[in-house]
Design a protein around this motif. Structure first.
Motif, mmCIF file in Angstrom:
data_model
loop_
_atom_site.group_PDB
_atom_site.id
_atom_site.type_symbol
_atom_site.label_atom_id
_atom_site.label_comp_id
_atom_site.label_asym_id
_atom_site.label_seq_id
_atom_site.Cartn_x
_atom_site.Cartn_y
_atom_site.Cartn_z
ATOM 1 N N ALA A 1 91.345 29.306 135.637
ATOM 2 C CA ALA A 1 91.786 30.787 135.566
ATOM 3 C C ALA A 1 92.863 30.652 134.536
ATOM 4 C CB ALA A 1 92.586 31.229 136.902
ATOM 5 N N GLY A 2 92.691 31.618 133.492
ATOM 6 C CA GLY A 2 93.365 31.923 132.461
ATOM 7 C C GLY A 2 92.731 31.393 131.225
ATOM 8 N N LEU A 3 91.755 30.438 131.153
ATOM 9 C CA LEU A 3 90.959 29.866 130.359
ATOM 10 C C LEU A 3 89.797 30.596 129.728
ATOM 11 C CD1 LEU A 3 91.032 26.093 131.285
ATOM 12 C CD2 LEU A 3 92.769 27.348 129.950
ATOM 13 N N TRP A 4 89.513 30.437 128.395
ATOM 14 C CA TRP A 4 88.666 31.319 127.831
ATOM 15 C C TRP A 4 87.188 30.697 127.925
ATOM 16 C CZ3 TRP A 4 89.818 36.429 126.344
ATOM 17 C CH2 TRP A 4 91.311 36.696 126.329
ATOM 18 N N GLU A 5 85.922 31.647 127.949
ATOM 19 C CA GLU A 5 84.777 30.976 128.058
ATOM 20 C C GLU A 5 83.902 32.020 127.338
ATOM 21 O OE1 GLU A 5 83.158 30.987 132.186
ATOM 22 O OE2 GLU A 5 83.370 33.093 132.396
ATOM 23 N N LEU A 6 82.578 31.520 127.036
ATOM 24 C CA LEU A 6 81.519 32.348 126.697
ATOM 25 C C LEU A 6 80.851 32.931 128.182
ATOM 26 C CD1 LEU A 6 79.196 30.244 124.295
ATOM 27 C CD2 LEU A 6 81.422 31.794 123.686
ATOM 28 N N PRO A 7 80.924 34.396 128.320
ATOM 29 C CA PRO A 7 80.474 34.909 129.486
ATOM 30 C C PRO A 7 79.050 34.634 129.848
ATOM 31 C CG PRO A 7 80.691 36.452 127.606
ATOM 32 C CD PRO A 7 81.195 35.141 127.106
ATOM 33 N N GLY A 8 78.859 34.517 131.115
ATOM 34 C CA GLY A 8 77.587 34.391 131.544
ATOM 35 C C GLY A 8 77.563 33.739 133.112
ATOM 36 N N GLY A 9 76.362 33.111 133.551
ATOM 37 C CA GLY A 9 76.511 32.872 135.025
ATOM 38 C C GLY A 9 75.226 32.280 135.385
ATOM 39 N N LYS A 10 75.038 32.072 136.486
ATOM 40 C CA LYS A 10 73.939 31.104 137.009
ATOM 41 C C LYS A 10 72.664 32.037 136.973
ATOM 42 C CE LYS A 10 76.333 27.866 140.151
ATOM 43 N NZ LYS A 10 77.284 28.784 140.719
ATOM 44 N N ALA A 11 71.419 31.406 136.796
ATOM 45 C CA ALA A 11 70.126 32.049 136.845
ATOM 46 C C ALA A 11 69.729 31.835 138.396
ATOM 47 C CB ALA A 11 69.347 31.328 135.870
ATOM 48 N N GLU A 12 69.148 32.710 138.772
ATOM 49 C CA GLU A 12 68.456 32.545 139.929
ATOM 50 C C GLU A 12 67.200 31.803 139.843
ATOM 51 O OE1 GLU A 12 69.952 34.659 142.462
ATOM 52 O OE2 GLU A 12 70.870 35.843 141.431
ATOM 53 N N ALA B 1 66.480 34.296 129.644
ATOM 54 C CA ALA B 1 67.149 35.294 128.935
ATOM 55 C C ALA B 1 67.221 36.733 129.777
ATOM 56 C CB ALA B 1 66.337 35.761 127.880
ATOM 57 N N ASP B 2 66.477 36.841 130.873
ATOM 58 C CA ASP B 2 66.746 37.768 131.901
ATOM 59 C C ASP B 2 68.013 37.562 132.694
ATOM 60 O OD1 ASP B 2 64.432 38.928 131.258
ATOM 61 O OD2 ASP B 2 63.230 38.208 133.084
ATOM 62 N N ALA B 3 68.371 36.325 132.753
ATOM 63 C CA ALA B 3 69.473 35.884 133.791
ATOM 64 C C ALA B 3 70.883 36.200 132.845
ATOM 65 C CB ALA B 3 69.566 34.408 133.944
ATOM 66 N N LEU B 4 70.701 35.865 131.663
ATOM 67 C CA LEU B 4 71.934 36.269 130.730
ATOM 68 C C LEU B 4 72.116 37.858 130.870
ATOM 69 C CD1 LEU B 4 74.160 35.298 128.867
ATOM 70 C CD2 LEU B 4 72.567 35.387 127.128
ATOM 71 N N ARG B 5 70.881 38.576 130.553
ATOM 72 C CA ARG B 5 71.071 39.914 130.302
ATOM 73 C C ARG B 5 71.679 40.598 131.664
ATOM 74 N NH1 ARG B 5 66.577 39.691 127.041
ATOM 75 N NH2 ARG B 5 65.020 39.498 128.826
ATOM 76 N N ARG B 6 71.119 40.116 132.769
ATOM 77 C CA ARG B 6 71.686 40.668 134.168
ATOM 78 C C ARG B 6 73.246 40.244 134.310
ATOM 79 N NH1 ARG B 6 72.710 37.678 138.248
ATOM 80 N NH2 ARG B 6 71.443 36.041 137.654
ATOM 81 N N GLU B 7 73.644 39.010 133.848
ATOM 82 C CA GLU B 7 75.062 38.605 134.079
ATOM 83 C C GLU B 7 76.037 39.353 132.995
ATOM 84 O OE1 GLU B 7 76.642 36.596 136.203
ATOM 85 O OE2 GLU B 7 74.980 35.388 137.320
ATOM 86 N N LEU B 8 75.800 39.488 131.930
ATOM 87 C CA LEU B 8 76.428 40.241 131.171
ATOM 88 C C LEU B 8 76.336 41.766 131.311
ATOM 89 C CD1 LEU B 8 75.788 38.610 127.526
ATOM 90 C CD2 LEU B 8 77.615 37.933 129.331
#
Ligand code: DCP
Length: 136
Positions: free
Chosen positions: A31-42, A48-55
């Protein structure tokens, strides 16, 4: 194997290229640290679909997803993280789940890496990110 897909979202500003960083709000360790935004693919979801959905969920932006960055990160035995270049097609980023957002250039990015402000797993991408931010 499950995948986490992160977005290296770029924008052009006054003749320079900037990268979007997002500040984590959880868990406590990062918490408080910086990242490239994203998340887990189903399971079975195109990355690419997963990244579009997460963003869209996390930042309320619609992005165009490009090529992958060179490095992959093994987060756990069953979880690998990768990153793709992206550009915003629609929307302005809002921190829905993050504590904050910022656009950085190469010098900011490298300084944040040196001072330990980035999520450790994302540090591997800094040389490639900084090189592209300087080149573009
Ligand atoms: N992660 C990372 N660097 C990033 C993005 C993610 O190291 N730029 C890591 C942190 C977590 C895992 O990837 O170990 C999953 O990230 P998120 O929590 O952001 O993704 P989700 O919201 O999809 O997963 P969860 O269901 O765990 O909340």
């Amino acid at each position: 194997m499950r995948y986490v897909v992160a977005g290296a979202v770029l924008r052009e500003r006054g003749g320079t290229t900037e990268l979007l960083l997002a500040q984590r709000s959880y868990p406590e360790a990062v918490a408080g640290l910086w990242e490239l935004p994203g998340g887990k693919a189903e399971d079975g979801e195109d990355l690419a679909d997963a990244l579009r959905r997460e963003l869209l969920e996390e930042l309320e932006i619609t992005v165009e997803v490009g090529a992958g960055l060179a490095e992959r990160v093994v987060l756990r035995d069953d979880l690998t993280m990768l990153a793709r270049w992206a550009r915003i097609l629609r929307g302005t980023p809002h921190a829905v789940e993050h504590r904050g957002l910022r656009w950085v250039g190469p010098d900011d990015l490298e300084r944040m890496a040196r001072t330990g402000e980035l999520v450790p797993a994302d540090e591997v991408w800094v040389p490639e990110l900084a090189a592209v931010l300087r080149d573009d």
